[in-house]
Scaffold this motif. Structure first.
Motif, short mmCIF file in Angstrom:
data_model
loop_
_atom_site.label_atom_id
_atom_site.label_comp_id
_atom_site.label_asym_id
_atom_site.label_seq_id
_atom_site.Cartn_x
_atom_site.Cartn_y
_atom_site.Cartn_z
N ALA A 140 84.37 45.64 48.74
CA ALA A 140 83.01 45.64 48.20
C ALA A 140 82.90 44.81 46.93
O ALA A 140 81.89 44.16 46.68
CB ALA A 140 82.57 47.08 47.93
N VAL A 141 83.95 44.82 46.11
CA VAL A 141 83.88 44.20 44.78
C VAL A 141 84.12 42.69 44.81
O VAL A 141 83.51 41.94 44.03
CB VAL A 141 84.91 44.88 43.84
CG1 VAL A 141 85.02 44.12 42.52
CG2 VAL A 141 84.52 46.32 43.60
N GLY A 142 84.99 42.22 45.71
CA GLY A 142 85.41 40.82 45.71
C GLY A 142 84.28 39.79 45.75
O GLY A 142 84.14 38.97 44.82
N PRO A 143 83.45 39.76 46.79
CA PRO A 143 82.38 38.75 46.87
C PRO A 143 81.38 38.79 45.72
O PRO A 143 81.00 37.72 45.21
CB PRO A 143 81.71 39.07 48.22
CG PRO A 143 82.81 39.68 49.04
CD PRO A 143 83.59 40.51 48.06
N PRO A 144 80.93 39.98 45.26
CA PRO A 144 80.02 39.97 44.10
C PRO A 144 80.67 39.40 42.84
O PRO A 144 80.01 38.71 42.06
CB PRO A 144 79.67 41.45 43.92
CG PRO A 144 79.86 42.05 45.26
CD PRO A 144 81.03 41.33 45.83
N PHE A 145 81.96 39.69 42.64
CA PHE A 145 82.64 39.15 41.47
C PHE A 145 82.73 37.63 41.55
O PHE A 145 82.57 36.92 40.55
CB PHE A 145 84.03 39.76 41.34
CG PHE A 145 84.75 39.37 40.08
CD1 PHE A 145 84.20 39.63 38.84
CD2 PHE A 145 85.98 38.74 40.14
CE1 PHE A 145 84.85 39.27 37.67
CE2 PHE A 145 86.65 38.37 38.98
CZ PHE A 145 86.09 38.64 37.74
N ALA A 146 82.97 37.13 42.77
CA ALA A 146 82.99 35.68 42.97
C ALA A 146 81.60 35.09 42.70
O ALA A 146 81.48 34.00 42.12
CB ALA A 146 83.43 35.35 44.39
#
Length: 446
Positions: free
Chosen positions: A380-386
């Motif tokens: 869940a966190v990976g793409p938004p952080f990118a």
């Protein structure tokens, strides 16, 4: 060989004639493969839409103008929920039956798409689409694996492999079709159209009988059993392979879905048309399907699952780090995304089996639940952080660098097991032996 009766299924033609009639459906029968085919179609329609969010990402960016990070949450949260709710969906299948759960799951997905088409603000999509559709997809996905597993004996491996390929096949098929819809209609109308295309899954659900029976040794869990289970939840951390594989995959999934979610938006920034970017997903999905089937065969021939997982990680990470070179032309981008898709498919099967094989059988279900929990968080966190990095720096290139570095780091982490091996701390079943895990035990993995 005496076949076990598991359910009944009948398919009627428009004029009332019966083209398939199996009042006494048997395992490995024609009706079993009919159910498997329906399951594959269901997986393509439901899961394909979840993992084709990359096509929707630039549309939502333009519609809501809330930035790359907030927009990416819509897709990444849906992917995470599809995995996170797996254990709950399995419990529902045990209590209510696979037929009811699959039908309700499909109805939830249809309701989710219909409600999402009406939302005026993007934050509402987190509820109506991300969480609701993710839960419905998890119900359908879990029920499918239980039903197919119960419908086969000798052909179980092939049938399960076919169903597993549905995830990647969904990306390959749904992404271009979804792009065609978006080119001709608004995204809201496209959601309603896809809700209609998904509706046959509700009908398919009536054929999903599993008749899973409790074994002769089944009994209700006593208080002592629950206390023992409680202690087992924490004893799994005494197994170095499980800890290492969990840390490795947690890092992996922090970067794994970044290219999938952001590729279409990245292409838009490069001036590549949306139709061409959707074809990248077709190449990605096709390569992933082929890899999952090929790697499954390699593992059957006693290739070490850990080695395959690490090689796939190095290939994915290395290719992503070279993304600036690939962005010079559309052809190079296609080569990159196909390579990434093949490596992604190659890593999927080994890591599932490694996690399930690296702990004793008594700890397996608990360890698998913990693993899914951590996996869902980073997914869940990976793409938004990118997306946040792209917003702050004005380019996706640093985000792709981060993705490639994380993926390669996940492969490097596994080398820690060599230290434990030299010390003699590894159990005999360290996950590197031939992989033999029943489909039931991997039913919640996407």
């Amino acid at each position: 060989m005496n076949h076990e009766e598991i359910s009944s299924c009948t398919v009627e033609t428009a004029d009332g004639g019966k083209c398939i009639s199996c009042k006494r459906q048997q395992v490995d029968s024609a009706c079993s493969w009919f159910v498997c085919t329906l399951g594959l179609i269901s997986s393509i329609l439901i899961l394909g839409f979840v993992f084709s969010f990359g096509v929707l990402n630039p549309v939502f960016l333009e519609e809501f103008r809330r930035g790359k990070a907030r927009t990416a949450w819509v897709g990444s949260l849906c992917m995470a929920c599809a995995s996170f709710f797996g254990p709950l969906a399995a419990k529902l299948c045990d209590r209510l039956g696979c037929q009811a759960v699959s039908i309700c799951g499909a109805l939830i997905c249809i309701a989710s798409l219909s409600a999402s088409s009406l939302v005026p603000y993007m934050w509402m999509l987190y509820l109506t689409y991300s969480c609701l559709y993710g839960f419905g997809a998890s119900c359908v996905h879990t029920a499918l694996f239980l039903v197919v597993s119960a419908s086969f004996d000798k052909g179980r491996s092939l049938a399960t492999g076919t169903l597993v390929a549905g995830h990647a096949a969904g990306i390959m098929i749904v992404s271009p079709v979804l792009q065609i819809l978006l080119d001709n209609f608004s995204w809201r109308t496209s959601f309603l159209i896809w809700a209609g295309l998904t509706s046959p899954v509700c009908v398919f659900g009536f054929f999903f009988h599993s008749n899973l029976k409790k074994g002769p040794g089944y009994r209700r869990r006593s208080t002592n059993d629950q206390d023992e289970s409680y202690s087992q939840k924490f004893s799994i951390w005494r197994h170095p392979p499980f800890v290492v594989y969990t840390v490795s995959t947690t890092i992996l999934y922090l970067g794994l879905h970044i290219p999938q979610v952001h590729m279409a938006s990245f292409c838009r920034d490069l001036g590549i048309q949306s139709k061409q970017s959707s074809m990248l997903y077709l190449g990605f999905g096709l390569a992933s399907v082929i890899a999952r089937l090929v790697v499954g065969k390699l593992c059957d021939k006693r290739f070490h699952a850990q080695h395959i997982f690490q090689v796939a990680g190095f290939v994915m990470g290395g290719a992503t780090l070279l993304c600036p070179v690939s962005s010079r032309s559309y052809a190079l981008l296609m080569v990159y995304f196909v390579t990434f898709g093949f490596a992604e498919g190659s890593s999927a099967t080994p890591i599932n089996y490694l996690i399930l094989n690296c702990v004793p059988v008594t700890h397996r279900s608990k360890s698998f639940g913990f693993w899914l929990f951590f996996l869902s968080l980073t997914m869940a966190v990976g793409p938004p952080f990118a997306g946040f990095i792209a917003d702050e720096l004005g380019s996706y290139i640093p985000a792709f660098y981060m993705s490639g570095s994380l993926i390669m780091s996940s492969a490097v982490v596994v080398f820690i097991l060599r230290y434990f091996k030299k010390r003699g701390d590894l159990p005999k079943n360290d996950g590197q032996t031939q992989m033999k895990v029943s489909p039931e035990e991997s039913k919640t993995v996407l």
